[in-house]
Design an enzyme around this catalytic site. Structure first.
Site, PDB file in Angstrom:
ATOM      1  N   LYS A   1      -1.134  28.309 -27.682  1.00  0.00           N
ATOM      2  CA  LYS A   1      -2.200  28.113 -26.685  1.00  0.00           C
ATOM      3  C   LYS A   1      -2.589  29.441 -26.032  1.00  0.00           C
ATOM      4  O   LYS A   1      -1.739  30.146 -25.506  1.00  0.00           O
ATOM      5  CB  LYS A   1      -1.687  27.134 -25.635  1.00  0.00           C
ATOM      6  CG  LYS A   1      -2.483  27.083 -24.348  1.00  0.00           C
ATOM      7  CD  LYS A   1      -1.945  25.971 -23.482  1.00  0.00           C
ATOM      8  CE  LYS A   1      -2.389  26.118 -22.039  1.00  0.00           C
ATOM      9  NZ  LYS A   1      -1.915  24.984 -21.226  1.00  0.00           N
TER      10      LYS A   1
ATOM     11  N   CYS B   1      -1.664  27.179 -15.768  1.00  0.00           N
ATOM     12  CA  CYS B   1      -1.718  27.747 -17.121  1.00  0.00           C
ATOM     13  C   CYS B   1      -2.450  29.085 -17.286  1.00  0.00           C
ATOM     14  O   CYS B   1      -1.859  30.054 -17.732  1.00  0.00           O
ATOM     15  CB  CYS B   1      -2.343  26.727 -18.066  1.00  0.00           C
ATOM     16  SG  CYS B   1      -1.396  25.192 -18.130  1.00  0.00           S
TER      17      CYS B   1
END
Ligand code: MG
Length: 480
Positions: free
Chosen positions: A141, A88
């Site tokens: 996010k 991520c």
């Protein structure tokens, strides 16, 4: 004049491994303005842990993605698009700065204990586009540092609403229960809720995105929509729960597809279709130990957290009516590091960062030119500080490296286990063998030699902890 200097510098730049100065992405004036005579709006949608095989046009089964399929039918779809590192934070660092993650000190996945984040001296896409008067927003996010100094509002975004890191970094984590504190939901720089109802995340991000487009009809905008889904724990709103044969994972993807449909419908309603480039891609391949809560790779080897194709190759769709032809499929490789220089050029961003970046303009590929050739002589796949693989043309060389391999599959939100295996040096012809099954190194010594010399250039530049090489051109992250 400036262009001439750049052209003269190009051969020089080419000898610096994986290192290009942003100047080389200098604008060609007039190339990218829209019908309205202004730089294009950009919508960049970034799914989390969505695999190469997870969309209808990439072979998904058990659920439907009609809006994304339509987007592909009206635009271009790439079949060799890569993230720079299959996890991520590192993946987002590369996307937003045009740099290999280890160049700017962001590897792996940050969490609530991380006292570092993206450095204020790096230039994000939002900062670059802002110099051309863009309104900027991120709904979703972030994952490049949760302390205020590292939040999106300090790195080029006018508006932020979303999670600072992954949605599993909360007290209900299935393995490390109560290790993580309550999960913050942030608006601007303020925590507005703890452990928010995750079933509403996709809907809320989408509503904010729609409102942002409506509010900025009259000026160029950059909308970055990094969904929290389909990263585990999976959550879906009532509108989509229980709809698909595939179960919760399929429901979640159908809701993301609905979100894309909302964005496209809003652009059309606002008369912005021909002024807006919309990109959809993912930050890394599926998190396989989660079994029925993970995506699929369409047969590519391994998944998230590896430099095998299942980890780093992701779907990529770009749509811009009038500028990108409909229904194209392009197999030339490109990488997330190319997005910033490509968008900067489209927007006519004239300023340059004093800091070198790795990405190169990939507009010919992204815009559906089937004869386009990447300007990269190699793409590098690092895992943290370890150089695992190099791709050049159709060839991919895996260097000897340890890697995660699925040992047992979990289900319904509980993960199975990975084991660590050791890869030997192996050469794959990705055109014939995209699943990296047949090692052809023995029959192609000259190709192996060539890729080894490219690997050596990367090591001299960015280091490689597997061969104990220190980086010479890496920059530290921002620290508190
Ligand atoms: Mg991810």
């Amino acid at each position: 004049m400036r262009r001439e200097i750049i052209m003269r510098l190009r051969p020089l730049l080419a000898v610096i491994p994986a290192l290009t100065i942003w100047l080389s992405a200098a604008p060609m004036i007039g190339e990218a303005t829209t019908d309205a005579g202004r730089p294009p709006n950009i919508v960049l949608i970034y799914a989390d842990d969505l695999g190469y095989g997870d969309l209808g046009t990439y072979g998904a089964r058990g659920y439907r993605t009609p809006h994304l399929d339509r987007m592909a039918a009206e635009g271009t779809r790439l079949t060799s698009f890569y993230v720079a590192q299959a996890v991520c934070s590192a993946s987002r660092a590369a996307l937003l700065t045009g740099c290999y993650p280890n160049r700017i000190g962001i590897n792996g996945a940050l969490d609530h204990r991380s006292n570092y984040g993206i450095d204020s001296g790096e230039t994000t896409i939002a900062e670059a586009l802002r110099t051309r008067g863009y309104a900027t927003a991120i709904f979703g996010k972030w994952h490049l540092g949760h302390h205020p100094a590292f939040l999106p509002t300090r790195h080029g975004f006018d508006e932020y609403y979303g999670l600072p890191y992954s949605n599993d970094m909360w007290p209900n984590h299935p393995v490390t229960k109560n290790y993580y504190p309550e999960l913050p939901l942030i608006e601007g720089e303020k925590v507005i809720a703890l452990n928010p109802d995750q079933s509403q995340l996709t809907t809320t991000y989408t509503e904010r995105a729609v409102s942002f487009i409506e509010r900025h009809r009259e000026r160029p905008f950059f909308l970055y929509l990094p969904h929290s889904m389909p990263h585990v724990p999976l959550f879906v709103s009532d509108k989509f729960r229980g709809r698909t044969e595939r179960g919760l994972y399929g429901d979640v993807i159908e809701e993301i597809d609905w979100s894309v449909g909302q964005i496209l419908a809003t652009l059309q309603r606002q008369g912005l279709d021909r002024q807006t480039l919309v990109i959809f891609t993912s930050d890394n391949g599926p998190w396989l130990p989660y079994g029925n809560h993970a995506g699929t790779t369409a047969g590519l080897r391994e998944g998230k957290g590896t430099a095998w194709e299942g980890g780093v190759r992701v779907p990529f769709i770009a749509r811009w009516p009038g500028r990108i032809p409909a229904g194209r499929v392009v197999r030339e490789p490109a990488m997330t590091i190319d997005i910033l220089p490509t968008l900067a050029k489209l927007a006519g961003v004239a300023s340059s960062s004093a800091r070198p970046i790795d990405g190169l303009d990939a507009w010919p590929t992204i815009s559906g030119n089937r004869r386009a050739k990447t300007a990269h002589d190699a793409f590098y796949f690092y895992w943290l500080g370890e150089l695992h693989a190099v791709r050049s043309g159709k060839w991919k060389l895996h260097l000897p490296h340890p890697y995660r391999h699925l040992a047992s599959t979990g289900s319904d939100g509980r993960p199975g286990k990975d084991e660590t295996l050791q890869a030997e040096m192996a050469l794959y012809d990705l055109e014939q063998d995209p699943v990296e099954h047949v090692n052809v190194a023995a029959g192609r010594p000259e190709v192996v030699r060539q890729l080894l010399s490219l690997a050596e250039r990367a090591r001299a530049d960015l280091g490689d902890s597997l061969t104990r090489r220190q980086p010479t051109n890496a920059r530290p992250p921002g620290r508190l």
